[in-house]
Design a protein around this motif. Structure first.
Motif, short mmCIF file in Angstrom:
data_model
loop_
_atom_site.label_atom_id
_atom_site.label_comp_id
_atom_site.label_asym_id
_atom_site.label_seq_id
_atom_site.Cartn_x
_atom_site.Cartn_y
_atom_site.Cartn_z
N UNK A 186 -10.75 9.60 -1.97
CA UNK A 186 -11.74 8.50 -1.99
C UNK A 186 -12.70 8.77 -3.32
N UNK A 187 -12.59 7.64 -4.18
CA UNK A 187 -13.10 7.67 -5.27
C UNK A 187 -14.83 7.73 -5.28
N UNK A 188 -15.40 7.65 -4.12
CA UNK A 188 -16.85 7.62 -4.14
C UNK A 188 -17.12 9.21 -3.39
N UNK A 189 -16.53 9.40 -2.43
CA UNK A 189 -16.83 10.73 -1.65
C UNK A 189 -16.16 11.90 -2.25
N UNK A 190 -14.90 11.54 -2.83
CA UNK A 190 -14.23 12.87 -3.62
C UNK A 190 -13.46 13.57 -2.25
N UNK A 191 -13.50 12.95 -0.97
CA UNK A 191 -12.77 13.50 -0.05
C UNK A 191 -11.28 13.35 0.03
N UNK A 192 -10.31 14.06 0.56
CA UNK A 192 -8.81 13.54 0.65
C UNK A 192 -8.93 12.06 1.49
N UNK A 193 -7.98 11.54 1.33
CA UNK A 193 -7.82 10.32 1.97
C UNK A 193 -7.13 10.47 3.29
N UNK A 194 -7.74 10.12 4.59
CA UNK A 194 -7.11 10.43 5.58
C UNK A 194 -5.79 9.68 5.94
N UNK A 195 -5.00 10.23 6.38
CA UNK A 195 -3.65 9.55 6.72
C UNK A 195 -2.92 9.04 5.58
N UNK A 196 -3.11 9.62 4.29
CA UNK A 196 -2.59 9.11 3.16
C UNK A 196 -1.13 8.76 3.16
N UNK A 197 -0.56 7.79 2.64
CA UNK A 197 0.83 7.59 2.85
C UNK A 197 1.17 6.68 1.60
N UNK A 198 2.43 6.39 1.40
CA UNK A 198 3.00 5.48 0.39
C UNK A 198 2.76 4.10 0.67
N UNK A 199 2.39 2.98 0.11
CA UNK A 199 2.47 1.71 0.54
C UNK A 199 3.88 1.13 0.50
N UNK A 200 4.12 0.11 1.28
CA UNK A 200 5.66 -0.28 1.34
C UNK A 200 6.26 -0.41 0.02
N UNK A 201 5.73 -0.97 -0.78
CA UNK A 201 6.25 -1.13 -2.32
C UNK A 201 6.71 0.10 -2.77
N UNK A 202 5.72 1.13 -2.71
CA UNK A 202 5.94 2.39 -3.39
C UNK A 202 7.21 3.10 -2.36
N UNK A 203 7.23 2.80 -1.15
CA UNK A 203 8.24 3.27 -0.44
C UNK A 203 9.66 2.95 -0.81
N UNK A 204 9.62 1.67 -1.15
CA UNK A 204 10.96 1.05 -1.83
C UNK A 204 11.38 1.54 -3.10
N UNK A 205 10.34 1.74 -3.83
CA UNK A 205 10.50 2.48 -5.02
C UNK A 205 11.08 3.92 -5.09
N UNK A 206 10.41 4.67 -4.12
CA UNK A 206 10.82 6.16 -3.88
C UNK A 206 12.20 6.03 -3.32
N UNK A 207 12.56 5.26 -2.46
CA UNK A 207 14.03 5.13 -1.94
C UNK A 207 14.92 4.76 -2.87
#
Length: 162
Positions: free
Chosen positions: A104-125
């Motif tokens: 998180x850009x404001x808190x510096x905490x790790x993003x909870x349940x982070x995952x690739x978005x649908x478009x990035x998933x397609x690129x990764x595949x």
């Protein structure tokens, strides 16, 4: 002294990469690794030559109160996974692992349940990457096998990402 395990070693590097991110909401860092060699890195930021959100001091998605995981077409940034893929040769990515860390850009905490978005998933595949390792805490992570994204095609139902 305990030696850092390999996954956390690469996640630590991806975490350093995200520090170059320019998003006002969440910054991600990605590295692609194959045969214990870093193939490429990527972070969240506007396309080359365009002004970054941190320089504009505003985020369109934030102004419109857009919920996480939706309407990425309104975002100025290229996602970290996409930037890492753009910077690598496909032949080097086939069978590789992508390491992903989000904060998180404001808190510096790790993003909870982070995952690739649908478009990035397609690129990764399409890049031929086999596995994505996602940081949850400084020492905990999840391993996602890209084949699961193919079998459980989230483009057929609603899903969230960043």
């Amino acid at each position: 002294m305990d030696r850092r395990d390999k996954h956390n070693y690469y996640l630590d590097i991806a975490e350093t990469v995200l520090e170059r991110g320019t998003c006002l909401r969440r910054n991600y860092g990605s590295i692609i690794v194959k045969n214990d060699e870093i193939i490429s890195t990527g972070y969240t930021g506007a396309p080359r030559g365009r002004t970054n959100c941190i320089d504009l001091k505003k985020c369109r998605r934030e102004e419109l109160n857009v919920p996480r995981g939706t309407h990425y077409e309104l975002c100025r940034s290229v996602h970290s996974e996409a930037n890492a893929i753009i910077s690598a040769s496909r032949k080097d990515m086939i069978g590789a692992t992508l390491y992903l860390v989000g904060k998180d850009a404001n808190t510096g905490e790790f993003v909870k349940d982070a995952n690739s978005c649908a478009m990035c998933k397609r690129l990764i595949i399409n890049a031929g990457i086999d596995m994505v390792v996602i940081r949850d805490t400084k020492n905990e992570f999840r391993i996602v096998y890209v084949d699961e994204w193919i079998i459980n095609d989230d483009s057929l139902s609603a899903q969230t990402g960043y």
